[in-house]
Design an enzyme around this catalytic site. Structure first.
Site, PDB file in Angstrom:
ATOM      1  N   GLU A 250     -54.094  -1.892  19.670  1.00  0.00           N
ATOM      2  CA  GLU A 250     -53.649  -1.672  18.294  1.00  0.00           C
ATOM      3  C   GLU A 250     -52.219  -1.165  18.176  1.00  0.00           C
ATOM      4  OE1 GLU A 250     -58.114  -1.665  18.162  1.00  0.00           O
ATOM      5  OE2 GLU A 250     -56.578  -0.772  19.473  1.00  0.00           O
TER       6      GLU A 250
ATOM      7  N   HIS B  57     -67.308   3.882  13.409  1.00  0.00           N
ATOM      8  CA  HIS B  57     -67.138   2.694  12.567  1.00  0.00           C
ATOM      9  C   HIS B  57     -67.400   3.001  11.094  1.00  0.00           C
ATOM     10  CE1 HIS B  57     -67.952   1.094  16.605  1.00  0.00           C
ATOM     11  NE2 HIS B  57     -67.304  -0.001  16.237  1.00  0.00           N
TER      12      HIS B  57
END
Length: 658
Positions: A397, A464
Site C-alpha cells: 500500500e 476489516h
C-alpha cells in the site's frame, strides 16, 4: 583513479568538471554561513558530487529526477537559479517553499525536480508513478530517483522496486552508498556484500559504479538511459562513495575512523578529475582559476540578492488557502432518467463514468482488474478500459499511494482502492506526510482519491471493520468524504475525482448491498462541504454520517414523538458546521452519532465548536455517542454491543427528556 574518455568531446569533459566544482564551492560557502548563523542547517554532499552531476547530465531536461539531501549537483546541473536556492535555505519568499520547508525538501516542475521528504522511502514509489505516466503516454523517458544505503532498509524501497519490476517501469534507482546512515555503519544496516545484489530478488538488472569517478558515472548512466528509453525497465545502481562530513553539520564525524577518512580523502572526485584534466592538457591552471572566479562571483551576487530580500510577510489567509490546490468546482446536473440502484452500483457507476470523462485517470488496487475487486466494483472495467488503466497492484500500500502521487505529478489522475480502510495503516506515511502536505510545501497538487471501504456490522472483526476517518480529518491538506446514500455516493465520488486535491473517500461496506436509492443514470457532481438535511423537526438536532444516518432514521421512526432535525454531514473535511449551528439555534439540543470510537472522533470537535459558537442557544448539554473503546470484535453479539446504535437510542431519549 582511472578515467576513460571514450567518445566524450572536450566540452563535455569540461562541463562535468564545472558541474562538480559549482556545488562544491556553494557548499564551502554554506558551511561558512552556517557557522555565522545565517542558515539553520546543512546536509553536506562534499565528496559525492560526481554522482549528482553525472546522473543529471545523463538525463534529458524533460526527464524527472528525484534527489535527496546530498544532491546539490542535481539542482545546479539543471540550472536552478542560485538566488532561489539561497532564498530556500534562508526561508525567504523566493524559495521554492516560501519558508514552509527547509533544505532540499521541495520540488519544481519547471526544472523537473521532485525533492524528498524526511521519511525518505516514499519518493521511490513516487518515481514509479512518474515513470508509469511516461510509459502510458508512450514517452520514451527515464526517471531517476536517489536514496542512501540506510533508506534501503525501509519497506518503501522494497515495495517500489517490486512494483517497478512487475510493471517494467523505466526507473533508475540510484543508491548512494556512502558508508554511514547518520552514524550507523553499513555492517549494522544490512547483511549482504553489495546492495546491488538485492536487484536479483526483484528480477532487475543492477550495476556497481565508482561514485567518485565522474566519467564512469556519466558514461554508464548515459548508456543505460539510452537503452531504457528503447526498452523500458528498471535498473538498480549502487554508487560506492563516501560522506566526508557528518550526516548534518551538528553530527560531526567523530564516529568515523581516521584511517577511513584519509583513505576516501585521496579519492576526492573533484581533485582527482582536475588532476586528470591537467595531466591530459584538457584544462590549464589559468582556466581553473578563471572558472572558480566566475563561480565565486555568481555565488556572491546571488547571495546578495537572497540576503537583501526581506523576511516573509505573514498573511494568515494565504497560509490557510495554500493548504489546498484551488478547486473550481463545476456543478453538473443530471439530464437523464433515474434508476433505483444499490450503494455499490452507484460507486461503480461513478468510477466508470469518471474513467470515460478523464482519459488520464488510472485505477490502482489489489485484485481490481479481471477479478473486479473484492466488492466487484470494478468488474468488467478491464474489458472497457484495459489493464493499463485498471491496474492490479502488489500488496504494498505505501508504494502504491506514492505511485499515485507520482502519476499526479506527471499530469495524470489516480484512484486507489485501499481494499479495506483498515489497510490504510500500511500506506499511512505517504498519505499524511506526502499527499497532505505537498501543496502547502511547494505548490504541487496531489490529484489522488483513495477509496476506503469501511465499517462494522458485518462480522469482519478487528482488521476489516474500522471507521478510521478521524485519523485523516486531523491532517491538514486531506479532504474526507463519507456518503450515506447512493445518490450522494455517486455525485460526491465524481467530484472527488475532479478535485485536484487528495480525497479519502469512505464507503461503508455494510451499505454496499443493503441500501437502494434513486440515482441519475448519467454523470453528475455534488459539492463538498454541504450537509444534507434528511428530516426536519424542532425537538432536537441529530448529526451523523455513514451508517449512522440509517440507525438514526430507524430509531427516530420508532420514537415518533421526537421531532428532530437529522443532518447527514456527507463530507467531514470540509465540514459544513454552519448547517449544524443553524439547526442547534432552532432546536436548542444536539446529539452527535459516529460509528468510530468516541474519544478523539469528529463528534468531539463538533461538540466543542457548538459549545463555543452556540452556547447561549443550548437548552441541554451536547451529547456524543460512539462505539465502545475497544477494537472491533468479530462475534455478532460482541459487535452489536460494540456499535453505538443501542446507546444512541438511550442517549436520544435522555436528551429529549432533558
Amino acid at each position: 583513479m582511472r578515467y576513460h574518455i571514450g567518445d566524450l568531446n572536450h566540452q563535455k569533459l569540461l562541463d562535468l568538471y564545472a558541474g562538480m566544482l559549482k556545488p562544491r564551492m556553494i557548499e564551502e560557502k554554506m558551511l561558512v554561513l552556517l557557522r555565522q548563523g545565517k542558515i539553520s542547517k546543512w546536509f553536506s554532499g562534499i565528496g559525492q558530487e560526481a554522482i549528482s552531476v553525472g546522473v543529471t547530465n545523463a538525463l534529458k531536461q524533460e526527464e524527472y529526477i528525484l534527489p535527496m539531501h546530498r544532491n546539490l549537483g542535481v539542482f545546479t546541473s539543471r540550472g536552478v537559479p542560485l538566488n532561489r536556492l539561497f532564498g530556500q535555505w534562508q526561508g525567504k519568499q523566493s524559495g521554492f517553499t516560501q519558508g514552509r520547508d527547509r533544505s532540499f525538501h521541495f520540488g519544481t516542475q519547471e526544472y523537473k525536480i521532485v525533492g524528498m521528504i524526511s521519511h525518505l522511502g516514499p519518493q521511490l514509489g513516487v518515481a514509479d508513478g512518474i515513470a508509469l505516466a511516461d510509459m502510458l503516454g508512450r514517452k520514451k523517458r527515464v526517471t531517476a530517483v536517489f536514496t542512501g544505503e540506510g533508506a534501503t532498509s525501509e519497506g518503501d524501497f522494497h515495495e517500489a522496486l517490486n512494483i517497478a519490476s512487475v510493471w517494467k517501469l523505466p526507473v533508475i534507482f540510484c543508491i548512494e552508498n556512502n558508508g554511514y546512515g547518520l552514524s550507523t555503519p553499513t555492517n549494522e544496516q544490512y547483511n549482504c556484500k553489495n546492495l546491488a545484489d538485492r536487484a536479483k530478488g526483484y528480477g532487475m538488472e543492477s550495476r556497481i559504479i565508482d561514485g567518485n569517478n565522474v566519467l564512469e558515472v556519466y558514461s554508464k548512466v548515459n548508456e543505460l538511459c539510452k537503452s531504457i528509453r528503447k526498452r523500458p525497465r528498471p535498473v538498480l545502481l549502487e554508487f560506492q562513495t563516501f560522506r566526508m562530513r557528518g550526516h548534518e553539520e551538528a553530527s560531526g564525524t567523530k564516529y568515523v575512523p581516521e584511517k577511513l577518512m584519509k583513505k576516501w580523502a585521496k579519492k576526492d572526485p573533484i581533485a582527482n578529475y582536475e588532476a586528470f584534466l591537467l595531466k591530459e592538457k584538457l584544462i590549464s591552471q589559468e582556466d581553473i582559476e578563471r572558472l572558480k572566479s566566475e563561480i565565486t562571483e555568481e555565488i556572491n551576487s546571488n547571495l546578495k540578492l537572497a540576503f537583501e530580500e526581506p523576511a516573509i510577510d505573514i498573511i494568515e489567509t494565504k497560509e490557510l488557502n495554500d493548504v489546498y490546490e484551488y478547486f473550481d468546482y463545476e456543478h453538473i446536473e443530471s439530464k437523464e432518467k433515474i434508476k433505483n440502484i444499490r450503494f455499490v452500483d452507484a460507486i461503480s457507476e461513478g468510477l466508470e463514468q469518471s474513467m470515460e470523462r478523464y482519459n488520464e485517470l488510472i485505477l490502482l488496487g489489489q485484485d481490481i482488474a479481471d477479478y473486479g475487486g473484492v466488492f466487484k466494483i470494478t468488474e468488467g472495467f478491464t474489458s472497457k478500459f484495459g489493464k493499463s488503466r485498471v491496474r492490479n497492484t502488489p500488496i504494498c500500500e505505501s508504494a502504491v499511494v506514492s505511485a499515485a502521487m507520482g502519476l499526479s505529478i506527471n499530469g495524470m489522475k489516480a484512484v486507489m482502492e485501499m481494499q479495506f480502510a483498515d489497510f490504510a495503516t500500511s500506506g499511512f506515511n505517504p498519505i499524511v506526510n506526502y499527499l497532505a502536505k505537498v501543496h502547502y510545501r511547494w505548490g504541487e497538487k496531489a490529484d489522488v482519491v483513495i477509496r476506503m471501504p469501511c465499517g462494522g456490522g458485518v462480522g469482519a472483526g478487528p482488521f476489516h471493520s474500522q471507521t478510521n476517518e478521524a485519523w485523516f480529518t486531523k491532517t491538514p491538506g486531506l479532504k474526507v468524504v463519507y456518503p450515506a446514500f447512493p445518490y450522494d455516493a455517486k455525485g460526491l465520488l465524481n467530484t472527488a475525482i475532479s478535485d485536484p486535491n487528495p480525497v479519502l473517500f469512505f464507503e461503508h461496506k455494510g451499505l454496499y448491498r443493503s441500501v437502494y436509492g434513486d440515482v441519475p443514470v448519467d454523470y453528475y457532481t455534488l459539492p463538498f462541504g454541504k450537509a444534507s438535511l434528511v428530516s426536519t423537526g424542532n425537538s432536537l438536532s441529530v448529526v451523523t454520517y455513514g451508517a449512522g444516518v440509517y440507525w438514526a432514521l430507524e430509531i427516530l421512526e420508532k420514537h415518533k414523538e421526537i421531532d428532530a432535525d437529522l443532518i447527514d454531514l456527507q463530507t467531514l473535511q470540509p465540514l459544513d458546521i454552519e448547517t449544524v449551528y443553524t439547526s442547534v439555534k432552532k432546536t436548542g439540543k444536539l446529539i452527535i452519532l459516529q460509528e468510530d470510537t468516541l474519544f478523539g472522533g469528529i463528534a468531539s470537535d463538533i461538540s466543542a465548536m457548538v459549545m463555543e459558537q452556540c452556547f447561549e442557544h443550548l437548552d441541554a448539554p451536547v451529547m456524543r455517542v460512539g462505539s465502545l473503546e475497544t477494537p472491533v470484535p468479530f462475534a455478532k453479539g460482541l459487535e452489536e454491543n460494540y456499535l453505538p446504535k443501542q446507546r444512541f437510542e438511550t442517549r436520544l431519549l435522555e436528551l429529549f427528556a432533558y
